[in-house]
Design a protein around this motif. Structure first.
Motif, PDB file in Angstrom:
ATOM      1  N   GLU A 165      -2.931  -5.190   0.137  1.00  0.00           N
ATOM      2  CA  GLU A 165      -3.002  -3.966   0.419  1.00  0.00           C
ATOM      3  C   GLU A 165      -2.486  -3.553   1.466  1.00  0.00           C
ATOM      4  O   GLU A 165      -1.622  -2.840   2.020  1.00  0.00           O
ATOM      5  N   ASN A 166      -2.766  -4.423   2.634  1.00  0.00           N
ATOM      6  CA  ASN A 166      -2.425  -4.482   4.210  1.00  0.00           C
ATOM      7  C   ASN A 166      -0.966  -4.563   4.029  1.00  0.00           C
ATOM      8  O   ASN A 166      -0.042  -3.935   4.895  1.00  0.00           O
ATOM      9  N   GLY A 167      -0.174  -5.486   3.317  1.00  0.00           N
ATOM     10  CA  GLY A 167       0.990  -5.845   3.325  1.00  0.00           C
ATOM     11  C   GLY A 167       1.757  -4.727   2.774  1.00  0.00           C
ATOM     12  O   GLY A 167       2.868  -4.279   3.225  1.00  0.00           O
ATOM     13  N   LEU A 168       1.072  -4.297   1.624  1.00  0.00           N
ATOM     14  CA  LEU A 168       1.988  -2.844   0.863  1.00  0.00           C
ATOM     15  C   LEU A 168       2.018  -1.766   2.036  1.00  0.00           C
ATOM     16  O   LEU A 168       2.937  -1.132   1.976  1.00  0.00           O
ATOM     17  N   LEU A 169       0.782  -1.674   2.865  1.00  0.00           N
ATOM     18  CA  LEU A 169       0.866  -0.597   3.806  1.00  0.00           C
ATOM     19  C   LEU A 169       2.044  -0.561   4.827  1.00  0.00           C
ATOM     20  O   LEU A 169       2.775   0.288   5.259  1.00  0.00           O
ATOM     21  N   GLN A 170       2.081  -1.809   5.154  1.00  0.00           N
ATOM     22  CA  GLN A 170       3.010  -2.102   6.085  1.00  0.00           C
ATOM     23  C   GLN A 170       4.524  -1.940   5.632  1.00  0.00           C
ATOM     24  O   GLN A 170       5.396  -1.217   6.292  1.00  0.00           O
ATOM     25  N   MET A 205      -3.945   3.293   7.137  1.00  0.00           N
ATOM     26  CA  MET A 205      -3.664   2.141   7.565  1.00  0.00           C
ATOM     27  C   MET A 205      -5.076   1.812   8.791  1.00  0.00           C
ATOM     28  O   MET A 205      -5.760   0.932   8.987  1.00  0.00           O
ATOM     29  N   GLN A 206      -5.263   3.293   9.526  1.00  0.00           N
ATOM     30  CA  GLN A 206      -6.466   3.140  10.381  1.00  0.00           C
ATOM     31  C   GLN A 206      -7.812   3.413   9.628  1.00  0.00           C
ATOM     32  O   GLN A 206      -8.886   3.515  10.531  1.00  0.00           O
ATOM     33  N   GLU A 228      -1.572  -1.170  -7.185  1.00  0.00           N
ATOM     34  CA  GLU A 228      -2.169  -2.273  -6.343  1.00  0.00           C
ATOM     35  C   GLU A 228      -3.270  -2.057  -5.608  1.00  0.00           C
ATOM     36  O   GLU A 228      -4.166  -2.879  -5.053  1.00  0.00           O
ATOM     37  N   PHE A 229      -3.641  -0.659  -5.488  1.00  0.00           N
ATOM     38  CA  PHE A 229      -4.721  -0.406  -4.593  1.00  0.00           C
ATOM     39  C   PHE A 229      -6.046  -0.130  -5.270  1.00  0.00           C
ATOM     40  O   PHE A 229      -5.858   0.689  -6.455  1.00  0.00           O
ATOM     41  N   LYS A 230      -7.145  -0.586  -4.912  1.00  0.00           N
ATOM     42  CA  LYS A 230      -8.391  -0.445  -5.847  1.00  0.00           C
ATOM     43  C   LYS A 230      -9.007   1.004  -5.288  1.00  0.00           C
ATOM     44  O   LYS A 230      -9.796   1.378  -6.254  1.00  0.00           O
TER      45      LYS A 230
END
Length: 149
Positions: free
Chosen positions: A6-11, A58-59, A114-116
């Motif tokens: 999820e962090n990678g997708l947000l980036q 992201m925050q 992809e996000f839960k």
């Protein structure tokens, strides 16, 4: 808070939105027709909002998504008569912008699945709908000005 994927997708979404903001500023400055300049300004403003929303997510924030900004006044057809160079330049801008919107919308489509977290999924879905609205506005402009074949 978010897993590695999820962090990678947000980036990825952040980079995509940054690129959109940059492109629409560039297009606004380079477009020949005032109508296309205004369309790029409108879309660019919404893209800036998308970027801010992704940064908030992201925050760890879950910003509420208001009404769509796609309800702005329709853009009138431009006068390209006798201006082949201006027409070709603006047609290129529109084709590139439409291609970008198609790509960004597909990235959001993948990310939504992809996000839960349901709240984040709803935010991404809202943004994707706005991206689709951008594509519709670009298509309509191109159709009005005989740029779409």
């Amino acid at each position: 808070m978010f897993n590695e994927k999820e962090n990678g997708l947000l980036q990825d979404l952040k980079k995509s939105e940054q690129l959109c903001v940059e492109k629409y500023k560039k297009y606004e400055n380079e477009a020949a027709a005032p109508q296309l300049k205004e369309l790029c300004r409108q879309i660019g403003s919404t893209e800036q909002g998308h970027l801010q929303t992704i940064c908030k997510v992201m925050q760890g924030e879950t910003p509420s998504m208001g009404g769509s900004q796609n309800s702005q006044q329709p853009i009138e057809a431009a006068d390209y008569s006798g201006k082949d160079e201006s027409f070709n330049k603006d047609k290129y801008i529109c084709n590139d912008a439409l291609s970008t919107e198609k790509h960004v919308s597909s990235v959001y489509d993948t990310c939504i699945f992809e996000f839960k977290n349901p709240a984040v999924r709803n935010i991404l879905n809202h943004i994707q709908k706005e991206e689709q609205g951008h594509g519709e506005k670009l298509y309509n402009y191109m159709a009005q000005n005989n740029m779409y074949s």
